[in-house]
Design a protein around this motif. Structure first.
Motif, PDB file in Angstrom:
ATOM      1  N   UNK A 187      -2.349   8.285   6.058  1.00  0.00           N
ATOM      2  CA  UNK A 187      -1.947   8.790   4.577  1.00  0.00           C
ATOM      3  C   UNK A 187      -3.310   8.713   3.770  1.00  0.00           C
ATOM      4  N   UNK A 188      -3.242   9.140   2.767  1.00  0.00           N
ATOM      5  CA  UNK A 188      -4.434   8.853   1.648  1.00  0.00           C
ATOM      6  C   UNK A 188      -4.162   7.846   1.041  1.00  0.00           C
ATOM      7  N   UNK A 189      -5.165   6.911   1.151  1.00  0.00           N
ATOM      8  CA  UNK A 189      -5.069   5.760   0.331  1.00  0.00           C
ATOM      9  C   UNK A 189      -6.233   5.393  -0.629  1.00  0.00           C
ATOM     10  N   UNK A 190      -5.991   5.796  -1.955  1.00  0.00           N
ATOM     11  CA  UNK A 190      -6.820   5.877  -3.063  1.00  0.00           C
ATOM     12  C   UNK A 190      -6.974   4.221  -3.402  1.00  0.00           C
ATOM     13  N   UNK A 191      -8.496   3.968  -3.719  1.00  0.00           N
ATOM     14  CA  UNK A 191      -8.578   2.418  -4.208  1.00  0.00           C
ATOM     15  C   UNK A 191      -9.926   2.367  -4.698  1.00  0.00           C
ATOM     16  N   UNK A 192      -9.899   1.402  -5.284  1.00  0.00           N
ATOM     17  CA  UNK A 192     -11.451   0.906  -5.966  1.00  0.00           C
ATOM     18  C   UNK A 192     -12.155  -0.185  -4.881  1.00  0.00           C
ATOM     19  N   UNK A 193     -13.229  -0.574  -5.341  1.00  0.00           N
ATOM     20  CA  UNK A 193     -13.833  -1.592  -4.447  1.00  0.00           C
ATOM     21  C   UNK A 193     -12.867  -2.656  -3.939  1.00  0.00           C
ATOM     22  N   UNK A 194     -13.212  -3.110  -2.677  1.00  0.00           N
ATOM     23  CA  UNK A 194     -12.809  -4.055  -2.161  1.00  0.00           C
ATOM     24  C   UNK A 194     -13.982  -4.935  -1.210  1.00  0.00           C
ATOM     25  N   UNK A 195     -13.692  -6.392  -1.119  1.00  0.00           N
ATOM     26  CA  UNK A 195     -14.707  -7.075  -0.133  1.00  0.00           C
ATOM     27  C   UNK A 195     -13.985  -7.654   1.023  1.00  0.00           C
ATOM     28  N   UNK A 196     -14.762  -7.363   1.941  1.00  0.00           N
ATOM     29  CA  UNK A 196     -13.956  -7.865   3.350  1.00  0.00           C
ATOM     30  C   UNK A 196     -14.338  -9.425   3.524  1.00  0.00           C
ATOM     31  N   UNK A 249      -5.690   8.550   8.764  1.00  0.00           N
ATOM     32  CA  UNK A 249      -6.019   7.710   7.594  1.00  0.00           C
ATOM     33  C   UNK A 249      -7.209   8.260   6.632  1.00  0.00           C
ATOM     34  N   UNK A 250      -7.197   8.377   5.496  1.00  0.00           N
ATOM     35  CA  UNK A 250      -8.222   8.635   4.516  1.00  0.00           C
ATOM     36  C   UNK A 250      -8.238   7.771   3.365  1.00  0.00           C
ATOM     37  N   UNK A 251      -9.198   6.911   3.172  1.00  0.00           N
ATOM     38  CA  UNK A 251      -9.544   5.953   1.858  1.00  0.00           C
ATOM     39  C   UNK A 251     -10.285   6.810   1.047  1.00  0.00           C
ATOM     40  N   UNK A 252      -9.669   6.947  -0.239  1.00  0.00           N
ATOM     41  CA  UNK A 252     -10.395   7.696  -1.258  1.00  0.00           C
ATOM     42  C   UNK A 252     -10.900   6.817  -2.152  1.00  0.00           C
ATOM     43  N   UNK A 253     -12.016   6.909  -2.491  1.00  0.00           N
ATOM     44  CA  UNK A 253     -12.596   6.072  -3.585  1.00  0.00           C
ATOM     45  C   UNK A 253     -12.166   6.508  -4.876  1.00  0.00           C
ATOM     46  N   UNK A 254     -12.050   5.442  -5.755  1.00  0.00           N
ATOM     47  CA  UNK A 254     -11.524   5.809  -7.199  1.00  0.00           C
ATOM     48  C   UNK A 254     -12.498   6.335  -7.983  1.00  0.00           C
ATOM     49  N   UNK A 255     -11.986   7.247  -8.864  1.00  0.00           N
ATOM     50  CA  UNK A 255     -12.904   7.934  -9.977  1.00  0.00           C
ATOM     51  C   UNK A 255     -12.919   7.249 -11.084  1.00  0.00           C
ATOM     52  N   UNK A 256     -12.074   6.067 -11.294  1.00  0.00           N
ATOM     53  CA  UNK A 256     -11.838   5.221 -12.469  1.00  0.00           C
ATOM     54  C   UNK A 256     -12.928   4.163 -12.581  1.00  0.00           C
ATOM     55  N   UNK A 257     -13.766   4.541 -13.515  1.00  0.00           N
ATOM     56  CA  UNK A 257     -14.992   3.496 -13.573  1.00  0.00           C
ATOM     57  C   UNK A 257     -14.529   2.105 -13.910  1.00  0.00           C
ATOM     58  N   UNK A 258     -13.145   1.921 -14.544  1.00  0.00           N
ATOM     59  CA  UNK A 258     -12.956   0.603 -14.814  1.00  0.00           C
ATOM     60  C   UNK A 258     -12.501  -0.268 -13.517  1.00  0.00           C
ATOM     61  N   UNK A 304       0.792  -1.355   0.063  1.00  0.00           N
ATOM     62  CA  UNK A 304       0.076  -0.076   0.103  1.00  0.00           C
ATOM     63  C   UNK A 304       0.956   1.172  -0.025  1.00  0.00           C
ATOM     64  N   UNK A 305       0.431   2.144  -0.639  1.00  0.00           N
ATOM     65  CA  UNK A 305       1.052   3.503  -0.851  1.00  0.00           C
ATOM     66  C   UNK A 305       0.219   4.597  -0.678  1.00  0.00           C
ATOM     67  N   UNK A 306       0.271   5.382   0.359  1.00  0.00           N
ATOM     68  CA  UNK A 306      -0.828   6.239   0.976  1.00  0.00           C
ATOM     69  C   UNK A 306      -0.536   7.758   0.499  1.00  0.00           C
ATOM     70  N   UNK A 307      -0.066   7.920  -0.928  1.00  0.00           N
ATOM     71  CA  UNK A 307       0.092   9.193  -1.416  1.00  0.00           C
ATOM     72  C   UNK A 307      -1.209   9.815  -2.120  1.00  0.00           C
ATOM     73  N   UNK A 308      -2.363   9.219  -2.037  1.00  0.00           N
ATOM     74  CA  UNK A 308      -3.399   9.700  -2.855  1.00  0.00           C
ATOM     75  C   UNK A 308      -3.633   9.606  -4.127  1.00  0.00           C
ATOM     76  N   UNK A 309      -2.510   9.080  -4.788  1.00  0.00           N
ATOM     77  CA  UNK A 309      -2.305   8.813  -6.154  1.00  0.00           C
ATOM     78  C   UNK A 309      -2.317   7.619  -6.819  1.00  0.00           C
ATOM     79  N   UNK A 310      -1.410   6.749  -6.175  1.00  0.00           N
ATOM     80  CA  UNK A 310      -1.218   5.389  -6.446  1.00  0.00           C
ATOM     81  C   UNK A 310      -2.548   4.425  -6.195  1.00  0.00           C
ATOM     82  N   UNK A 311      -3.375   3.529  -6.881  1.00  0.00           N
ATOM     83  CA  UNK A 311      -4.211   3.075  -6.680  1.00  0.00           C
ATOM     84  C   UNK A 311      -3.739   1.749  -5.629  1.00  0.00           C
ATOM     85  N   UNK A 312      -4.556   1.665  -4.471  1.00  0.00           N
ATOM     86  CA  UNK A 312      -4.201   0.724  -3.667  1.00  0.00           C
ATOM     87  C   UNK A 312      -5.466  -0.538  -3.686  1.00  0.00           C
TER      88      UNK A 312
END
Length: 489
Positions: free
Chosen positions: A108-117, A129-138, A73-81
Protein backbone atom coordinates in the motif's frame (compact mmCIF):
# COMPACT_ATOMS: atom_id res chain seq x y z
CA UNK A 1 -7.40 -4.76 6.93
CA UNK A 2 -7.53 -7.39 4.20
CA UNK A 3 -10.88 -9.02 3.32
CA UNK A 4 -9.43 -12.38 4.34
CA UNK A 5 -6.59 -11.43 6.65
CA UNK A 6 -3.77 -13.98 6.55
CA UNK A 7 -2.58 -12.93 9.98
CA UNK A 8 -4.34 -12.09 13.22
CA UNK A 9 -2.20 -10.47 15.87
CA UNK A 10 -3.11 -10.47 19.55
CA UNK A 11 -4.49 -6.94 19.15
CA UNK A 12 -6.81 -8.04 16.31
CA UNK A 13 -7.85 -11.21 18.14
CA UNK A 14 -8.89 -9.26 21.24
CA UNK A 15 -10.88 -6.89 19.03
CA UNK A 16 -12.59 -9.88 17.39
CA UNK A 17 -13.64 -11.28 20.78
CA UNK A 18 -15.16 -7.95 21.72
CA UNK A 19 -17.15 -7.77 18.47
CA UNK A 20 -18.58 -11.27 18.89
CA UNK A 21 -20.32 -10.37 22.14
CA UNK A 22 -23.18 -9.05 19.98
CA UNK A 23 -23.79 -12.48 18.41
CA UNK A 24 -26.48 -14.88 19.53
CA UNK A 25 -25.29 -17.03 22.46
CA UNK A 26 -24.87 -20.31 20.55
CA UNK A 27 -22.81 -18.81 17.70
CA UNK A 28 -21.05 -16.46 20.06
CA UNK A 29 -19.80 -19.20 22.37
CA UNK A 30 -18.40 -21.38 19.60
CA UNK A 31 -16.73 -18.40 17.88
CA UNK A 32 -15.19 -17.11 21.11
CA UNK A 33 -13.79 -20.56 21.90
CA UNK A 34 -12.17 -20.63 18.45
CA UNK A 35 -10.67 -17.16 18.78
CA UNK A 36 -9.44 -17.82 22.33
CA UNK A 37 -7.76 -20.99 21.06
CA UNK A 38 -6.09 -18.96 18.31
CA UNK A 39 -4.91 -16.38 20.83
CA UNK A 40 -3.41 -19.11 23.00
CA UNK A 41 -1.67 -20.64 20.00
CA UNK A 42 -0.34 -17.29 18.84
CA UNK A 43 0.81 -16.39 22.31
CA UNK A 44 2.54 -19.71 22.93
CA UNK A 45 4.20 -19.77 19.51
CA UNK A 46 5.25 -16.09 19.51
CA UNK A 47 2.91 -15.50 16.54
CA UNK A 48 4.94 -17.82 14.31
CA UNK A 49 3.57 -18.94 10.96
CA UNK A 50 5.17 -22.16 9.78
CA UNK A 51 6.71 -21.81 6.31
CA UNK A 52 5.20 -18.36 5.99
CA UNK A 53 6.15 -14.73 6.06
CA UNK A 54 9.06 -12.84 4.56
CA UNK A 55 12.58 -13.88 5.48
CA UNK A 56 15.07 -11.13 6.24
CA UNK A 57 18.39 -10.68 8.00
CA UNK A 58 18.76 -8.52 11.09
CA UNK A 59 20.98 -7.91 14.07
CA UNK A 60 18.17 -9.39 16.19
CA UNK A 61 14.85 -11.12 15.55
CA UNK A 62 11.64 -10.22 17.41
CA UNK A 63 9.28 -12.24 19.54
CA UNK A 64 6.18 -10.13 18.87
CA UNK A 65 4.65 -8.87 15.62
CA UNK A 66 1.89 -6.57 14.46
CA UNK A 67 0.70 -5.08 11.17
CA UNK A 68 0.08 -1.37 10.69
CA UNK A 69 -3.53 -2.07 9.74
CA UNK A 70 -4.09 -3.47 13.26
CA UNK A 71 -3.83 0.15 14.41
CA UNK A 72 -6.10 1.74 11.83
CA UNK A 73 -3.58 2.22 9.04
CA UNK A 74 -5.02 2.91 5.59
CA UNK A 75 -2.70 2.47 2.63
CA UNK A 76 -4.51 4.54 0.02
CA UNK A 77 -1.87 7.29 -0.26
CA UNK A 78 -4.41 9.88 0.88
CA UNK A 79 -5.34 9.30 4.51
CA UNK A 80 -2.72 10.29 7.06
CA UNK A 81 -1.28 7.37 9.00
CA UNK A 82 0.70 9.46 11.49
CA UNK A 83 -1.49 8.39 14.41
CA UNK A 84 -1.46 4.77 13.27
CA UNK A 85 2.35 4.64 13.22
CA UNK A 86 2.67 6.42 16.56
CA UNK A 87 0.01 4.27 18.25
CA UNK A 88 1.48 1.07 16.84
CA UNK A 89 4.99 1.85 18.06
CA UNK A 90 3.76 3.02 21.46
CA UNK A 91 1.83 -0.23 21.93
CA UNK A 92 4.68 -2.40 20.72
CA UNK A 93 7.20 -0.67 22.97
CA UNK A 94 5.78 -2.65 25.91
CA UNK A 95 7.50 -5.75 24.46
CA UNK A 96 11.00 -4.22 24.55
CA UNK A 97 12.00 -6.33 27.56
CA UNK A 98 10.23 -9.44 26.28
CA UNK A 99 11.96 -10.28 23.02
CA UNK A 100 11.14 -7.04 21.23
CA UNK A 101 8.57 -6.38 18.53
CA UNK A 102 8.31 -5.77 14.82
CA UNK A 103 5.84 -3.57 12.96
CA UNK A 104 5.01 -4.78 9.46
CA UNK A 105 4.09 -2.19 6.84
CA UNK A 106 2.00 -4.19 4.30
CA UNK A 107 1.44 -3.46 0.60
CA UNK A 108 0.00 0.00 0.00
CA UNK A 109 0.86 3.69 0.01
CA UNK A 110 1.15 4.88 3.60
CA UNK A 111 1.07 8.67 3.90
CA UNK A 112 2.46 9.84 7.24
CA UNK A 113 4.06 12.62 9.18
CA UNK A 114 7.04 12.03 11.50
CA UNK A 115 7.09 9.22 14.06
CA UNK A 116 9.62 7.99 16.63
CA UNK A 117 10.91 4.45 16.95
CA UNK A 118 11.50 2.50 20.16
CA UNK A 119 14.20 0.12 21.42
CA UNK A 120 14.40 -3.60 20.55
CA UNK A 121 12.22 -2.88 17.55
CA UNK A 122 12.05 -3.62 13.83
CA UNK A 123 10.20 -1.59 11.21
CA UNK A 124 9.73 -3.89 8.20
CA UNK A 125 8.44 -2.71 4.80
CA UNK A 126 6.89 -5.21 2.42
CA UNK A 127 8.25 -5.04 -1.14
CA UNK A 128 5.00 -3.41 -2.31
CA UNK A 129 4.82 -0.94 0.58
CA UNK A 130 5.61 2.75 0.13
CA UNK A 131 5.82 5.16 3.04
CA UNK A 132 5.05 8.66 1.76
CA UNK A 133 6.20 11.68 3.77
CA UNK A 134 3.46 14.19 4.47
CA UNK A 135 3.74 17.62 2.84
CA UNK A 136 1.54 19.14 5.53
CA UNK A 137 3.95 21.25 7.61
CA UNK A 138 1.59 21.18 10.58
CA UNK A 139 2.42 17.48 11.00
CA UNK A 140 6.14 18.18 11.44
CA UNK A 141 7.29 19.02 15.00
CA UNK A 142 9.97 21.66 15.53
CA UNK A 143 13.23 20.69 17.21
CA UNK A 144 16.13 22.71 18.64
CA UNK A 145 19.46 22.87 16.87
CA UNK A 146 21.86 19.98 17.32
CA UNK A 147 24.41 20.62 20.12
CA UNK A 148 27.42 20.13 17.84
CA UNK A 149 26.04 22.57 15.25
CA UNK A 150 24.67 25.43 17.34
CA UNK A 151 22.06 26.32 14.74
CA UNK A 152 20.05 24.72 11.99
CA UNK A 153 22.08 23.74 8.95
CA UNK A 154 19.72 25.62 6.60
CA UNK A 155 18.70 28.52 8.84
CA UNK A 156 19.73 30.11 12.17
CA UNK A 157 16.68 28.77 14.00
CA UNK A 158 16.01 25.10 14.80
CA UNK A 159 14.86 22.36 12.49
CA UNK A 160 11.94 20.21 11.50
CA UNK A 161 11.77 16.70 12.90
CA UNK A 162 12.98 13.90 10.66
CA UNK A 163 10.40 11.57 9.14
CA UNK A 164 11.66 8.54 11.12
CA UNK A 165 13.45 9.40 14.36
CA UNK A 166 14.69 7.96 17.62
CA UNK A 167 16.75 9.12 20.60
CA UNK A 168 18.57 7.08 23.26
CA UNK A 169 17.56 3.79 21.65
CA UNK A 170 19.16 0.36 21.64
CA UNK A 171 18.76 -2.37 19.02
CA UNK A 172 16.77 -0.74 16.19
CA UNK A 173 16.21 -2.21 12.71
CA UNK A 174 14.67 -0.47 9.69
CA UNK A 175 14.48 -2.95 6.83
CA UNK A 176 12.30 -4.69 4.28
CA UNK A 177 12.35 -6.66 1.07
CA UNK A 178 13.10 -3.50 -0.92
CA UNK A 179 10.06 -1.57 0.28
CA UNK A 180 10.18 2.16 -0.40
CA UNK A 181 10.24 5.38 1.59
CA UNK A 182 9.52 8.50 -0.47
CA UNK A 183 10.28 11.82 1.22
CA UNK A 184 8.32 13.77 -1.45
CA UNK A 185 11.06 16.35 -1.18
CA UNK A 186 10.12 18.61 -4.10
CA UNK A 187 7.83 20.60 -1.80
CA UNK A 188 10.76 21.35 0.54
CA UNK A 189 13.35 21.92 -2.20
CA UNK A 190 11.20 24.61 -3.77
CA UNK A 191 10.70 26.42 -0.48
CA UNK A 192 14.42 26.18 0.24
CA UNK A 193 15.36 27.67 -3.12
CA UNK A 194 12.85 30.49 -2.59
CA UNK A 195 14.23 31.14 0.94
CA UNK A 196 10.80 30.52 2.45
CA UNK A 197 11.98 28.32 5.33
CA UNK A 198 12.99 29.52 8.79
CA UNK A 199 13.91 26.02 9.94
CA UNK A 200 16.21 23.34 8.57
CA UNK A 201 14.41 20.89 6.29
CA UNK A 202 13.55 17.41 7.57
CA UNK A 203 15.89 14.47 7.14
CA UNK A 204 14.40 11.12 6.18
CA UNK A 205 15.92 9.01 8.98
CA UNK A 206 17.75 10.36 12.03
CA UNK A 207 18.74 8.33 15.08
CA UNK A 208 20.48 10.14 17.96
CA UNK A 209 22.42 8.90 20.98
CA UNK A 210 21.60 5.33 19.96
CA UNK A 211 23.42 2.01 19.79
CA UNK A 212 23.05 -1.11 17.62
CA UNK A 213 21.34 0.25 14.53
CA UNK A 214 20.60 -1.47 11.24
CA UNK A 215 19.14 0.18 8.12
CA UNK A 216 19.00 -2.18 5.14
CA UNK A 217 17.26 -3.58 2.05
CA UNK A 218 15.18 -0.51 1.23
CA UNK A 219 14.72 1.99 -1.59
CA UNK A 220 14.81 5.59 -0.36
CA UNK A 221 13.58 8.39 -2.62
CA UNK A 222 13.45 12.19 -2.66
CA UNK A 223 14.39 13.15 0.87
CA UNK A 224 13.77 16.81 1.78
CA UNK A 225 17.45 16.99 2.84
CA UNK A 226 19.84 14.26 4.11
CA UNK A 227 18.50 10.73 3.67
CA UNK A 228 20.14 8.92 6.61
CA UNK A 229 21.71 10.85 9.48
CA UNK A 230 22.84 8.82 12.49
CA UNK A 231 24.37 11.21 15.03
CA UNK A 232 26.07 10.68 18.41
CA UNK A 233 25.52 6.93 17.84
CA UNK A 234 27.51 3.70 17.59
CA UNK A 235 27.54 0.18 16.17
CA UNK A 236 25.67 0.94 12.97
CA UNK A 237 25.17 -1.25 9.89
CA UNK A 238 23.74 0.26 6.69
CA UNK A 239 23.61 -2.10 3.71
CA UNK A 240 21.71 -3.06 0.58
CA UNK A 241 20.20 0.41 0.15
CA UNK A 242 19.13 2.10 -3.07
CA UNK A 243 19.02 5.87 -2.57
CA UNK A 244 17.83 8.24 -5.27
CA UNK A 245 17.35 12.01 -5.51
CA UNK A 246 17.50 14.12 -8.68
CA UNK A 247 20.40 16.32 -9.66
CA UNK A 248 19.93 19.81 -8.25
CA UNK A 249 17.99 18.66 -5.19
CA UNK A 250 19.74 20.60 -2.42
CA UNK A 251 21.69 18.79 0.32
CA UNK A 252 20.21 15.39 -0.46
CA UNK A 253 23.23 13.52 0.90
CA UNK A 254 22.75 9.77 0.89
CA UNK A 255 24.33 8.56 4.15
CA UNK A 256 25.86 10.94 6.72
CA UNK A 257 27.39 9.35 9.84
CA UNK A 258 27.86 12.31 12.19
CA UNK A 259 29.86 11.95 15.43
CA UNK A 260 29.41 8.18 15.13
CA UNK A 261 31.74 5.27 15.81
CA UNK A 262 31.83 1.67 14.63
CA UNK A 263 29.95 2.06 11.35
CA UNK A 264 29.61 -0.33 8.40
CA UNK A 265 28.26 0.93 5.07
CA UNK A 266 28.18 -1.59 2.25
CA UNK A 267 26.50 -2.71 -0.96
CA UNK A 268 24.60 0.51 -1.63
CA UNK A 269 23.68 2.32 -4.85
CA UNK A 270 23.28 6.08 -4.45
CA UNK A 271 22.19 8.77 -6.91
CA UNK A 272 22.30 12.11 -5.14
CA UNK A 273 21.97 15.85 -5.52
CA UNK A 274 24.86 16.14 -3.05
CA UNK A 275 27.47 13.80 -1.52
CA UNK A 276 26.66 10.11 -1.74
CA UNK A 277 28.29 9.57 1.65
CA UNK A 278 29.44 12.37 3.95
CA UNK A 279 31.21 11.79 7.26
CA UNK A 280 30.81 14.63 9.76
CA UNK A 281 31.46 15.49 13.43
CA UNK A 282 30.13 18.95 14.24
CA UNK A 283 30.61 22.54 13.14
CA UNK A 284 33.27 24.96 14.38
CA UNK A 285 33.18 25.93 18.07
CA UNK A 286 30.08 23.79 18.70
CA UNK A 287 31.68 20.63 17.33
CA UNK A 288 34.89 21.38 19.20
CA UNK A 289 32.94 21.70 22.47
CA UNK A 290 30.90 18.51 22.03
CA UNK A 291 34.09 16.68 20.97
CA UNK A 292 32.47 13.51 19.62
CA UNK A 293 34.52 12.17 16.69
CA UNK A 294 33.45 9.95 13.83
CA UNK A 295 35.78 6.95 13.84
CA UNK A 296 36.19 3.28 12.94
CA UNK A 297 34.11 3.44 9.76
CA UNK A 298 34.09 0.79 7.01
CA UNK A 299 32.73 1.68 3.55
CA UNK A 300 32.75 -0.90 0.77
CA UNK A 301 31.06 -1.84 -2.49
CA UNK A 302 29.35 1.50 -3.08
CA UNK A 303 28.17 2.81 -6.45
CA UNK A 304 27.67 6.58 -6.64
CA UNK A 305 26.30 9.01 -9.21
CA UNK A 306 26.57 12.62 -8.04
CA UNK A 307 27.37 15.15 -10.80
CA UNK A 308 27.59 18.04 -8.33
CA UNK A 309 29.43 16.48 -5.41
CA UNK A 310 31.51 13.61 -4.02
CA UNK A 311 31.42 9.86 -3.76
CA UNK A 312 32.66 10.26 -0.17
CA UNK A 313 33.09 13.60 1.61
CA UNK A 314 35.02 14.04 4.85
CA UNK A 315 33.62 17.24 6.36
CA UNK A 316 33.21 20.04 5.99
CA UNK A 317 31.71 19.83 9.50
CA UNK A 318 34.55 17.85 11.06
CA UNK A 319 35.33 19.83 14.22
CA UNK A 320 34.97 16.83 16.53
CA UNK A 321 37.45 14.86 14.42
CA UNK A 322 37.31 12.07 11.82
CA UNK A 323 39.67 9.09 11.92
CA UNK A 324 40.14 5.46 10.92
CA UNK A 325 37.97 5.43 7.80
CA UNK A 326 38.46 2.38 5.55
CA UNK A 327 36.89 2.54 2.11
CA UNK A 328 37.31 0.01 -0.69
CA UNK A 329 35.79 -1.33 -3.88
CA UNK A 330 34.09 1.91 -4.87
CA UNK A 331 32.50 2.94 -8.16
CA UNK A 332 31.68 6.51 -9.17
CA UNK A 333 29.98 7.42 -12.43
CA UNK A 334 29.43 11.01 -13.59
CA UNK A 335 30.46 12.33 -10.19
CA UNK A 336 32.23 15.59 -9.36
CA UNK A 337 34.95 13.99 -7.23
CA UNK A 338 35.88 10.72 -5.58
CA UNK A 339 36.92 11.16 -1.93
CA UNK A 340 36.91 14.84 -0.99
CA UNK A 341 38.27 16.40 2.20
CA UNK A 342 36.54 19.67 3.14
CA UNK A 343 37.66 21.90 5.98
CA UNK A 344 38.57 25.50 6.88
CA UNK A 345 40.21 27.80 9.38
CA UNK A 346 38.00 27.78 12.48
CA UNK A 347 37.03 24.13 12.21
CA UNK A 348 39.69 22.74 14.50
CA UNK A 349 39.46 18.97 14.81
CA UNK A 350 41.24 16.55 12.51
CA UNK A 351 40.92 14.22 9.56
CA UNK A 352 43.50 11.47 9.91
CA UNK A 353 44.17 7.82 9.15
CA UNK A 354 42.02 7.64 6.03
CA UNK A 355 42.53 4.55 3.85
CA UNK A 356 41.00 4.17 0.38
CA UNK A 357 41.70 1.49 -2.20
CA UNK A 358 40.26 0.00 -5.39
CA UNK A 359 38.25 2.84 -6.89
CA UNK A 360 36.85 2.66 -10.41
CA UNK A 361 35.86 6.13 -11.63
CA UNK A 362 34.20 7.25 -14.87
CA UNK A 363 33.36 10.78 -16.04
CA UNK A 364 34.81 12.84 -13.23
CA UNK A 365 35.63 16.50 -12.79
CA UNK A 366 38.25 15.68 -10.13
CA UNK A 367 39.81 12.44 -8.98
CA UNK A 368 41.54 13.82 -5.85
CA UNK A 369 40.22 16.96 -4.15
CA UNK A 370 41.12 18.51 -0.81
CA UNK A 371 39.81 21.91 0.23
CA UNK A 372 41.20 23.96 3.12
CA UNK A 373 38.99 27.00 2.50
CA UNK A 374 35.47 25.59 2.73
CA UNK A 375 34.35 28.76 4.43
CA UNK A 376 30.74 28.35 5.61
CA UNK A 377 30.43 29.01 9.36
CA UNK A 378 27.46 28.83 11.77
CA UNK A 379 28.20 32.35 13.07
CA UNK A 380 31.10 34.84 13.32
CA UNK A 381 32.19 33.55 16.75
CA UNK A 382 34.46 30.75 15.56
CA UNK A 383 38.09 30.78 16.67
CA UNK A 384 40.42 31.76 13.78
CA UNK A 385 43.22 30.00 15.63
CA UNK A 386 41.33 26.68 15.53
CA UNK A 387 43.22 25.01 12.69
CA UNK A 388 42.28 21.54 11.49
CA UNK A 389 44.91 18.79 11.33
CA UNK A 390 44.77 16.79 8.10
CA UNK A 391 47.26 13.92 8.00
CA UNK A 392 47.63 10.27 7.07
CA UNK A 393 45.54 10.26 3.87
CA UNK A 394 46.12 7.13 1.76
CA UNK A 395 44.84 6.25 -1.74
CA UNK A 396 45.80 3.11 -3.67
CA UNK A 397 44.75 1.25 -6.82
CA UNK A 398 42.62 3.79 -8.67
CA UNK A 399 41.46 3.57 -12.30
CA UNK A 400 39.76 6.67 -13.70
CA UNK A 401 38.59 7.59 -17.20
CA UNK A 402 37.00 10.63 -18.85
CA UNK A 403 38.58 12.98 -16.30
CA UNK A 404 38.91 16.77 -16.54
CA UNK A 405 41.21 17.46 -13.59
CA UNK A 406 43.42 14.84 -11.88
CA UNK A 407 43.85 16.63 -8.56
CA UNK A 408 43.28 19.87 -6.75
CA UNK A 409 44.88 19.73 -3.31
CA UNK A 410 44.64 22.98 -1.33
CA UNK A 411 45.93 22.92 2.23
CA UNK A 412 45.98 25.86 4.62
CA UNK A 413 48.79 28.39 4.87
CA UNK A 414 50.86 27.63 8.02
CA UNK A 415 48.75 24.46 8.41
CA UNK A 416 49.67 22.10 5.56
CA UNK A 417 47.97 18.76 4.91
CA UNK A 418 50.65 16.13 5.57
CA UNK A 419 51.50 12.45 5.06
CA UNK A 420 49.50 12.08 1.85
CA UNK A 421 50.20 8.81 0.03
CA UNK A 422 48.95 7.99 -3.49
CA UNK A 423 49.98 4.81 -5.34
CA UNK A 424 49.03 2.80 -8.43
CA UNK A 425 46.77 5.33 -10.13
CA UNK A 426 45.88 5.49 -13.82
CA UNK A 427 43.91 8.55 -14.98
CA UNK A 428 42.68 8.93 -18.55
CA UNK A 429 41.79 12.51 -19.47
CA UNK A 430 38.94 13.83 -21.58
CA UNK A 431 38.93 16.56 -24.22
CA UNK A 432 38.11 19.24 -21.62
CA UNK A 433 41.23 18.40 -19.63
CA UNK A 434 42.94 21.15 -17.66
CA UNK A 435 46.47 22.06 -18.70
CA UNK A 436 47.65 21.90 -15.08
CA UNK A 437 46.56 18.45 -13.95
CA UNK A 438 47.97 18.46 -10.40
CA UNK A 439 47.39 21.75 -8.60
CA UNK A 440 48.99 21.44 -5.15
CA UNK A 441 49.43 24.05 -2.40
CA UNK A 442 50.32 23.56 1.27
CA UNK A 443 50.44 19.77 1.10
CA UNK A 444 53.16 17.16 1.50
CA UNK A 445 53.47 13.45 0.88
CA UNK A 446 54.68 10.81 -1.56
CA UNK A 447 53.39 9.02 -4.66
CA UNK A 448 54.25 5.98 -6.70
CA UNK A 449 53.21 4.82 -10.17
CA UNK A 450 50.73 7.63 -10.84
CA UNK A 451 49.76 8.95 -14.29
CA UNK A 452 49.57 11.77 -15.22
CA UNK A 453 52.66 12.68 -13.15
CA UNK A 454 51.98 14.42 -9.85
CA UNK A 455 53.16 17.78 -8.48
CA UNK A 456 56.52 18.59 -6.89
CA UNK A 457 55.00 18.58 -3.39
CA UNK A 458 54.13 14.88 -3.83
CA UNK A 459 57.35 13.41 -5.21
CA UNK A 460 57.56 9.85 -6.47
CA UNK A 461 59.12 7.37 -4.09
CA UNK A 462 59.61 3.73 -4.86
CA UNK A 463 58.99 1.00 -4.15
CA UNK A 464 55.83 2.16 -2.40
CA UNK A 465 52.36 0.79 -1.74
CA UNK A 466 50.12 3.06 0.30
CA UNK A 467 48.92 1.21 3.40
CA UNK A 468 45.53 -0.27 4.15
CA UNK A 469 44.86 -1.80 7.60
CA UNK A 470 45.11 -5.57 7.84
CA UNK A 471 43.16 -5.88 11.08
CA UNK A 472 39.35 -6.02 11.16
CA UNK A 473 37.15 -3.66 13.11
CA UNK A 474 34.60 -5.15 15.54
CA UNK A 475 31.68 -3.89 13.42
CA UNK A 476 32.91 -6.07 10.54
CA UNK A 477 32.46 -9.26 12.57
CA UNK A 478 28.80 -8.61 13.44
CA UNK A 479 26.74 -11.42 11.88
CA UNK A 480 23.09 -10.93 10.97
CA UNK A 481 20.46 -13.45 12.00
CA UNK A 482 17.79 -14.98 9.78
CA UNK A 483 14.40 -13.57 10.84
CA UNK A 484 10.81 -13.83 9.65
CA UNK A 485 7.95 -11.35 9.53
CA UNK A 486 5.59 -14.17 10.59
CA UNK A 487 3.03 -12.68 8.23
CA UNK A 488 1.55 -14.04 4.97
CA UNK A 489 0.85 -11.51 2.21
Amino acid sequence: MYDNPPYIGLFSARKAISQTMKMCPRHRNSFVIGVISLVLILGSENVKVVNGGSEYEAINCRKHSAVLTDFGGVGDGVKSNTKAFRNAIRNLSQHASDGGAQLIVPPGKWLTGPFNLTSHFTLFLHKNAIILASQDESEWPHLPALPSYGRGRDAPAGRFSSLISGTHLTDVVITGDNGKIDGQGAYWWEKFHKKQLNLTRPYMIELMYSDQIQISSLTLLNSPSYFIHPIYSSNIIMQGLTINAPRGSPNTDGIDPDSCRNVRIEDCKIVSGDDCISIKSGWDEYGIKVAMPSEHIVIRRITCNSPDSALIALGSEMSGGISDVRAEDLIAINTESAVRIKTAVGRGGYVKDIFVRRMNLTTMKYVFWMTGSYGSHPDPHYDPKALPKITGINYADVAASDVKYSARLDGISNDPFTNICISNVSIQLNEQRKKLQWNCTNVSGVTRNVTPPTCELLPEKGPLQCPFPTNSLPIESVKLKSCNTKVFF
